[in-house]
Design a protein around this motif. Structure first.
Motif, PDB file in Angstrom:
ATOM      1  N   GLY A 176      24.447  35.470  77.241  1.00  0.00           N
ATOM      2  CA  GLY A 176      23.606  35.037  76.134  1.00  0.00           C
ATOM      3  C   GLY A 176      22.678  33.897  76.486  1.00  0.00           C
ATOM      4  N   CYS A 184      19.659  31.195  80.146  1.00  0.00           N
ATOM      5  CA  CYS A 184      20.374  32.417  79.800  1.00  0.00           C
ATOM      6  C   CYS A 184      21.231  32.860  80.975  1.00  0.00           C
ATOM      7  N   LEU A 191      24.970  35.079  71.897  1.00  0.00           N
ATOM      8  CA  LEU A 191      25.187  36.299  72.682  1.00  0.00           C
ATOM      9  C   LEU A 191      23.986  37.229  72.584  1.00  0.00           C
ATOM     10  N   HIS A 192      23.695  37.917  73.688  1.00  0.00           N
ATOM     11  CA  HIS A 192      22.583  38.862  73.721  1.00  0.00           C
ATOM     12  C   HIS A 192      22.816  40.000  72.725  1.00  0.00           C
TER      13      HIS A 192
END
Length: 342
Positions: free
Chosen positions: A232, A228, A247-248
């Motif tokens: 993301g 990560c 993506l986060h």
């Protein structure tokens, strides 16, 4: 003599300009196909891609797993070997070269009931358990998340093990506060489905992707790597291509734990640096010993330790019977008056 190839499944004749078909001098003959016997066994630490068929033309792809290669007597090494069922009912090649290992993936642990403890030394030192790593953990397993720095310093989550054939999909979850899931991976080998999603709140799920098809199989080595960064997550399974960047959706500050459940047997799990390789190299010694003051139940006078070495096969020379290495406190019986009267 019939010169047509056995791979030929259809035969065409063509209409010529004079209105006649161009017939062959000798027509091909239809014959029954053949089946080969059992193929070479999958290497203990390796993988194979095989549909279970043994008919003519079937191909099987073998590897020695992530920590070994096939090497012949001349020192030529290959990551993969493909065999094929030939018309003479034999697999070609008929045998696989030996797997030349560079490390031992599986770390043997004595049963807890024996009381043996790990004893590192200067030349053979490894941390079998820390806050963020585990060797041979029990499933379900939970490890605390190191924090947002895990995604800034180029670290990775690494899981090494084997998928069990027990009808239980594997779940790898980054749990967050408020019952959120920052990342959820489900591996279902029975259906060959790899699913990823994020759970933002109850009944609010962001489905990332469900892909069908994987080179992972039951009881074969598997390495799961989740990287990560500030944007993301990036997932990679074994030799499969890396999955798209996700993506986060949940702030990194909210992630609490890694949770692993389902049908998987892990030899290693943890948050580690990019260069970390959990498999000890060939020749590495593992020593387990009884705590101070304890002895082996079978022999009080023996030095109470068990030494195992990572062999050229990529497997530690683990004892066949651990139970004989039970640690106990030595006890004595005092005799205050041992004289006998006759």
């Amino acid at each position: 003599m019939n010169v047509y190839k056995k791979e030929l499944k259809a035969f065409d004749v063509y209409c010529q300009a004079d209105g006649t078909f161009l017939e062959p001098v000798e027509w091909p003959k239809c014959v029954a196909s053949v089946n080969c016997n059992e193929p070479p066994a999958r290497p203990y630490t390796g993988t194979w891609e095989w549909n279970g068929n043994s008919s003519f033309g079937t191909k099987i792809s073998y590897t020695c797993g992530p920590y070994a290669k096939f090497c012949d007597d001349d020192g030529v090494c290959l990551d993969e070997i493909i065999i094929e069922c030939a018309w003479n009912k034999s697999w070609v090649p008929a045998a696989l070269p030996n797997c030349a290992a560079k490390a031992c993936q599986d770390i043997p642990f004595p049963p807890e009931k024996l009381g043996l403890i790990y004893k590192p030394d200067e030349k053979n030192n490894m941390t079998l358990k820390s806050e963020y790593t585990r060797y041979n953990p029990f499933i379900p397993m939970k490890i605390p998340f190191p924090g947002p720095n895990q995604c800034i310093k180029g670290q990775k989550l690494m899981l090494v093990g084997k998928i069990l054939d027990n009808n239980q999909p594997v779940n790898v979850i980054l749990e967050a506060t408020q019952n959120q899931e920052a990342f959820h991976l489900m591996i279902d080998i029975a259906t060959e489905q790899i699913s990823r999603w994020m759970e933002l709140e109850k009944d609010v799920v962001v489905n990332l992707e469900t892909s069908v098809g994987t080179t992972i199989d039951f009881l074969e080595p598997v390495i799961i790597i989740l990287r990560c960064d500030e944007d993301g997550f990036s997932l990679k399974l074994n030799f499969d291509p890396a999955y798209p960047h996700d993506l986060h959706q949940v702030p990194l500050e909210r992630i609490k734990n890694l949770l692993v459940t389902g049908g998987i047997e892990l030899s290693f799990a943890g948050f580690v640096g990019e260069e970390m390789d959990p498999a000890p190299p060939l020749g590495f010694n593992l020593t387990y010993e009884c705590p101070d003051g304890m002895v082996f139940d079978m022999d009080w006078f023996a030095t109470p330790f068990v030494l195992m070495t990572c062999q050229d096969s990529g497997i530690f020379d683990e004892p066949n019977d651990w139970d004989i290495y039970q640690c106990v406190l030595p006890t004595t019986t005092e005799c205050f008056d041992c004289t006998s009267k006759f």
